[in-house]
Design a protein around this motif. Structure first.
Motif, PDB file in Angstrom:
ATOM      1  N   LYS A 102      24.242  18.073 -10.339  1.00 47.17           N
ATOM      2  CA  LYS A 102      24.117  19.176  -9.399  1.00 47.17           C
ATOM      3  C   LYS A 102      24.288  18.651  -7.983  1.00 47.17           C
ATOM      4  N   GLN A 103      25.114  19.302  -7.203  1.00 49.45           N
ATOM      5  CA  GLN A 103      25.408  18.851  -5.851  1.00 49.45           C
ATOM      6  C   GLN A 103      24.246  19.137  -4.914  1.00 49.45           C
ATOM      7  N   LEU A 104      23.808  18.093  -4.214  1.00 49.91           N
ATOM      8  CA  LEU A 104      22.791  18.263  -3.194  1.00 49.91           C
ATOM      9  C   LEU A 104      23.434  18.879  -1.960  1.00 49.91           C
ATOM     10  N   THR A 105      22.727  19.779  -1.317  1.00 45.48           N
ATOM     11  CA  THR A 105      23.213  20.368  -0.076  1.00 45.48           C
ATOM     12  C   THR A 105      22.055  20.476   0.903  1.00 45.48           C
ATOM     13  N   GLY A 106      22.392  20.467   2.172  1.00 41.20           N
ATOM     14  CA  GLY A 106      21.364  20.635   3.186  1.00 41.20           C
ATOM     15  C   GLY A 106      21.468  19.588   4.282  1.00 41.20           C
ATOM     16  N   THR A 107      20.513  19.637   5.190  1.00 45.18           N
ATOM     17  CA  THR A 107      20.508  18.747   6.348  1.00 45.18           C
ATOM     18  C   THR A 107      19.168  18.051   6.483  1.00 45.18           C
ATOM     19  N   LEU A 108      19.210  16.758   6.796  1.00 46.23           N
ATOM     20  CA  LEU A 108      18.018  15.980   7.110  1.00 46.23           C
ATOM     21  C   LEU A 108      18.121  15.487   8.550  1.00 46.23           C
ATOM     22  N   THR A 109      17.010  15.545   9.261  1.00 44.79           N
ATOM     23  CA  THR A 109      16.943  14.961  10.598  1.00 44.79           C
ATOM     24  C   THR A 109      15.989  13.773  10.549  1.00 44.79           C
ATOM     25  N   SER A 110      16.506  12.619  10.954  1.00 40.73           N
ATOM     26  CA  SER A 110      15.752  11.363  10.899  1.00 40.73           C
ATOM     27  C   SER A 110      15.573  10.843  12.323  1.00 40.73           C
ATOM     28  N   VAL A 111      14.306  10.646  12.732  1.00 39.65           N
ATOM     29  CA  VAL A 111      13.996  10.278  14.115  1.00 39.65           C
ATOM     30  C   VAL A 111      13.017   9.101  14.140  1.00 39.65           C
ATOM     31  N   GLY A 112      13.172   8.224  15.151  1.00 41.67           N
ATOM     32  CA  GLY A 112      12.143   7.207  15.328  1.00 41.67           C
ATOM     33  C   GLY A 112      12.628   5.831  15.695  1.00 41.67           C
ATOM     34  N   SER A 113      12.089   4.831  15.029  1.00 43.93           N
ATOM     35  CA  SER A 113      12.253   3.415  15.357  1.00 43.93           C
ATOM     36  C   SER A 113      13.702   3.007  15.580  1.00 43.93           C
ATOM     37  N   THR A 114      13.972   2.381  16.738  1.00 44.36           N
ATOM     38  CA  THR A 114      15.321   1.860  16.973  1.00 44.36           C
ATOM     39  C   THR A 114      15.547   0.571  16.195  1.00 44.36           C
ATOM     40  N   ALA A 115      14.461  -0.119  15.815  1.00 43.32           N
ATOM     41  CA  ALA A 115      14.609  -1.312  14.981  1.00 43.32           C
ATOM     42  C   ALA A 115      15.143  -0.937  13.600  1.00 43.32           C
ATOM     43  N   MET A 116      14.798   0.252  13.132  1.00 42.89           N
ATOM     44  CA  MET A 116      15.248   0.730  11.827  1.00 42.89           C
ATOM     45  C   MET A 116      16.591   1.436  11.882  1.00 42.89           C
ATOM     46  N   GLN A 117      16.997   1.816  13.065  1.00 44.75           N
ATOM     47  CA  GLN A 117      18.148   2.707  13.212  1.00 44.75           C
ATOM     48  C   GLN A 117      19.438   2.203  12.557  1.00 44.75           C
ATOM     49  N   PRO A 118      19.803   0.914  12.719  1.00 45.14           N
ATOM     50  CA  PRO A 118      21.041   0.458  12.066  1.00 45.14           C
ATOM     51  C   PRO A 118      21.010   0.647  10.548  1.00 45.14           C
ATOM     52  N   PHE A 119      19.851   0.393   9.964  1.00 45.76           N
ATOM     53  CA  PHE A 119      19.707   0.555   8.517  1.00 45.76           C
ATOM     54  C   PHE A 119      19.828   2.020   8.111  1.00 45.76           C
ATOM     55  N   VAL A 120      19.067   2.881   8.781  1.00 44.55           N
ATOM     56  CA  VAL A 120      19.063   4.298   8.416  1.00 44.55           C
ATOM     57  C   VAL A 120      20.453   4.906   8.598  1.00 44.55           C
ATOM     58  N   GLU A 121      21.161   4.503   9.648  1.00 45.50           N
ATOM     59  CA  GLU A 121      22.512   5.014   9.876  1.00 45.50           C
ATOM     60  C   GLU A 121      23.455   4.601   8.754  1.00 45.50           C
ATOM     61  N   GLU A 122      23.415   3.328   8.359  1.00 47.52           N
ATOM     62  CA  GLU A 122      24.307   2.851   7.294  1.00 47.52           C
ATOM     63  C   GLU A 122      23.966   3.493   5.958  1.00 47.52           C
ATOM     64  N   ALA A 123      22.665   3.571   5.641  1.00 54.96           N
ATOM     65  CA  ALA A 123      22.242   4.189   4.380  1.00 54.96           C
ATOM     66  C   ALA A 123      22.631   5.661   4.349  1.00 54.96           C
ATOM     67  N   SER A 124      22.511   6.326   5.488  1.00 51.65           N
ATOM     68  CA  SER A 124      22.871   7.744   5.568  1.00 51.65           C
ATOM     69  C   SER A 124      24.356   7.955   5.319  1.00 51.65           C
ATOM     70  N   LYS A 125      25.181   7.081   5.888  1.00 50.05           N
ATOM     71  CA  LYS A 125      26.634   7.202   5.703  1.00 50.05           C
ATOM     72  C   LYS A 125      27.015   7.088   4.230  1.00 50.05           C
ATOM     73  N   SER A 126      26.463   6.093   3.541  1.00 49.94           N
ATOM     74  CA  SER A 126      26.816   5.911   2.129  1.00 49.94           C
ATOM     75  C   SER A 126      26.240   7.033   1.267  1.00 49.94           C
ATOM     76  N   PHE A 127      25.040   7.521   1.622  1.00 52.25           N
ATOM     77  CA  PHE A 127      24.444   8.629   0.876  1.00 52.25           C
ATOM     78  C   PHE A 127      25.276   9.896   1.053  1.00 52.25           C
ATOM     79  N   MET A 128      25.714  10.164   2.282  1.00 50.87           N
ATOM     80  CA  MET A 128      26.536  11.354   2.536  1.00 50.87           C
ATOM     81  C   MET A 128      27.903  11.247   1.870  1.00 50.87           C
ATOM     82  N   ALA A 129      28.434  10.019   1.766  1.00 53.15           N
ATOM     83  CA  ALA A 129      29.726   9.835   1.096  1.00 53.15           C
ATOM     84  C   ALA A 129      29.633  10.232  -0.370  1.00 53.15           C
ATOM     85  N   SER A 130      28.475   9.967  -0.987  1.00 53.15           N
ATOM     86  CA  SER A 130      28.257  10.329  -2.393  1.00 53.15           C
ATOM     87  C   SER A 130      27.785  11.764  -2.554  1.00 53.15           C
ATOM     88  N   ASN A 131      27.311  12.345  -1.461  1.00 54.54           N
ATOM     89  CA  ASN A 131      26.794  13.723  -1.486  1.00 54.54           C
ATOM     90  C   ASN A 131      27.393  14.496  -0.311  1.00 54.54           C
TER      91      ASN A 131
END
Length: 296
Positions: free
Chosen positions: A32-61
């Motif tokens: 079943k295809q996931l749909t919707g929007t997530l907003t992720s806010v906060g730590s700049t130390a985490m930001q590179p990770f969250v951005e990369e993980a988000s890109k690959s997750f969105m590519a699959s969804n």
């Protein structure tokens, strides 16, 4: 004989059809295809990770959109409590942050990050004692020659009060001493900007997550201990933090949040992207800390 063969064939075909139908139903349920929007806010130390993980997750969804913003751990926690963000990325436990109602949040430990003091490469110092580091950041030591370096004024690059990286560094590196924020001290929240300022400013010192350290700055050893992931896993290097992704207990976007968090904690991401960006998978830790900083 022919009747038996025909009957067997019909039964086999019918059984195969049932299997195909069941299999098709399972695939439809799982795919079943996931749909919707997530907003992720906060730590700049985490930001590179969250951005990369988000890109690959969105590519699959392809039906999912994840918007990633920095702003610091305090902002991420506040936004998640106020329900203006789905995911609050934080370098600290919610319980450590004043005016944050941790009872409204669910903690998901994503990985561990080491944090190190970093300097302009030409200050002439490679190691400090913890007391020397405290004296520098509290403004008692103002020149690098006082700790064995060049005759060069020290330029402090601090973080904003909302920064989780600052909270971790102050707690474990500075023993909760208050940083000097007077004339000449720079305050910057973005880890990328902090690195740029230190790399371009003679005499500068600040602190960064291991993932942000490159050849434009110099990481210092503390009391002879190297800032390495291996030393973090045993608590030999004391300046480290869990990287948390918090969600609101109201569960408004639970299906999408849970799917993304499951992806973050999957072996694919923990053994892949986490290590690639010089973070530490939770499973590699040989010690555990609670919100007060005590080892369990």
């Amino acid at each position: 004989m022919k009747k038996r063969i025909l009957a067997s064939g019909i039964i086999g075909l019918a059984f195969s059809s049932i299997l195909v139908a069941c299999s098709s139903g399972a695939n439809d349920e799982n795919n079943k295809q996931l749909t919707g929007t997530l907003t992720s806010v906060g730590s700049t130390a985490m930001q590179p990770f969250v951005e990369e993980a988000s890109k690959s997750f969105m590519a699959s969804n392809p039906g999912v959109q994840i918007n990633v913003q920095g702003g610091g751990s305090g902002q991420g926690l506040t936004a998640t409590v106020n329900d203006t963000a789905d995911l609050g990325n934080s370098d600290i436990f919610a319980e450590e942050k004043e005016k944050i109602d941790a009872s409204k949040l669910i903690d998901h430990k994503a990985f561990v990050v080491g944090i190190a003091p970093v300097v302009h490469p030409q200050v002439g110092v490679t190691n400090l004692t913890q007391q020397q580091l405290i004296d520098i950041f509290t403004g008692k030591v103002k020149n690098w020659k006082e700790v064995g370096g060049k005759d060069q004024a020290i330029v402090l690059v601090n973080r904003s009060e909302s920064s989780g990286t600052r909270a971790t560094f102050a707690k474990f590196a500075l023993k909760d001493n208050q940083e000097f924020r007077g004339n000449g001290a720079i305050v910057e929240d973005s880890s990328g900007t902090v690195r740029k300022i230190i790399g371009q400013t003679k005499g500068a010192i600040g602190y960064l997550a291991f993932s942000y350290i490159d050849n434009t700055v110099k990481a210092l050893t503390l009391d002879g201990v190297q800032p390495t992931n291996e030393n973090v896993t045993t608590n030999k290097w004391l300046v480290w933090a869990y990287e948390h992704i918090y969600t609101n207990t109201n569960g408004k976007n639970k299906q999408l949040e849970d799917a993304f968090l499951k992806y973050i904690l999957s072996p694919e991401i923990q053994n892949g992207l986490v290590k690639k960006l010089n973070y530490i998978p939770i499973i590699d830790m040989k010690v555990e800390r609670d919100a007060s900083g005590k080892l369990k």
